[in-house]
Design an enzyme around this catalytic site. Sequence first.
Site, PDB file in Angstrom:
ATOM      1  N   SER A   1      40.751  33.407  32.678  1.00 15.58           N
ATOM      2  CA  SER A   1      41.505  32.880  33.805  1.00 15.58           C
ATOM      3  C   SER A   1      42.843  32.316  33.311  1.00 15.58           C
ATOM      4  O   SER A   1      43.630  33.051  32.734  1.00 15.58           O
ATOM      5  CB  SER A   1      40.681  31.839  34.562  1.00 15.58           C
ATOM      6  OG  SER A   1      41.253  31.547  35.813  1.00 15.58           O
TER       7      SER A   1
ATOM      8  N   ASP B   1      37.355  40.784  41.578  1.00 16.93           N
ATOM      9  CA  ASP B   1      38.141  39.564  41.375  1.00 16.93           C
ATOM     10  C   ASP B   1      39.386  39.631  42.247  1.00 16.93           C
ATOM     11  O   ASP B   1      40.236  40.503  42.066  1.00 16.93           O
ATOM     12  CB  ASP B   1      38.540  39.429  39.907  1.00 16.93           C
ATOM     13  CG  ASP B   1      39.192  38.085  39.596  1.00 16.93           C
ATOM     14  OD1 ASP B   1      39.378  37.279  40.528  1.00 16.93           O
ATOM     15  OD2 ASP B   1      39.503  37.847  38.415  1.00 16.93           O
TER      16      ASP B   1
ATOM     17  N   HIS C   1      35.492  36.942  39.478  1.00 13.29           N
ATOM     18  CA  HIS C   1      36.295  36.229  38.487  1.00 13.29           C
ATOM     19  C   HIS C   1      35.461  35.784  37.290  1.00 13.29           C
ATOM     20  O   HIS C   1      36.000  35.479  36.239  1.00 13.29           O
ATOM     21  CB  HIS C   1      36.958  35.023  39.163  1.00 13.29           C
ATOM     22  CG  HIS C   1      38.102  34.432  38.400  1.00 13.29           C
ATOM     23  ND1 HIS C   1      39.152  35.188  37.925  1.00 13.29           N
ATOM     24  CD2 HIS C   1      38.368  33.151  38.019  1.00 13.29           C
ATOM     25  CE1 HIS C   1      40.009  34.403  37.294  1.00 13.29           C
ATOM     26  NE2 HIS C   1      39.557  33.170  37.331  1.00 13.29           N
TER      27      HIS C   1
END
Length: 272
Positions: A129, A213, A245
Amino acid sequence: SVYDRVKMCPVEKRWVATTDGKRMLVWVILPPDFDPARKYPALLYCQGGPQSVVSQFWSYRWNFQLMASQGYVVVAPNRRGLPSFGQEWLDQISGDYSGQNIRDYLSAIDDVAREPWVDADRLGCVGASYGGYSTFFLAGNHDKRFKAFIAHCGIYDFESMYGSTEELWFVNNDYKGSYWSKDPVAVRSYANSPHKFIEKWDTPILIFTGMKDYRIPYTQSLEAFTAARHRGIPSRLVAFEDENHQVFKPQNSLVWNREFFAWLDKYLKAEE
């Protein structure tokens, strides 16, 4: 009975001086049966969020104990943008993704790499991320420190990210505006997008993504992989069709971990 045979890795607390004269807490997780007479490869762990804590937890995702148990020293800095160190420390990262917190990362890995039990020629950098963004950014700004990178669902191109994320309020807050904004902080954010430094990428990189995602859309990982391949950089893309994600399904986690450690072992343990 299985847990009885698990050997836990030592965890050390370390305070590292930052480039702006502050003290940063860095967790250092050592391999089991740690021998200070040996030299170990080391991993810089880049936390996601970016405003999320680096703490002790159990998960089959991004497990420090599991990383260290494979023979790696894990360096996990509480860089700028993390909670628990005051509001100023937490807020500093917004509008400054490529600034002080990146220098915090490098301060942490440089400090630990000076230890006699770390092989400074076998350093890796990993993250998901915002940590994936950090990995992409450092791939073009690491001055030959690292021999391998792993980025999971990272931000590669700020402009295309802005136009495709389902969390637009967040990038407005953290970039300080759109890519057509004239705000000087926003302009600086977009000027330091990782894709602007692709000509400096020179290190093997493994990229993970989930095809569901929409927070950091999977196309960011596809863009980064395409660029790396086009530049002739050793690279691998692992895309999970049924993940978003994060990797939540246990069987997918087995695949993820096998790929993760196979990549690190290939580039950080080849000489052992």
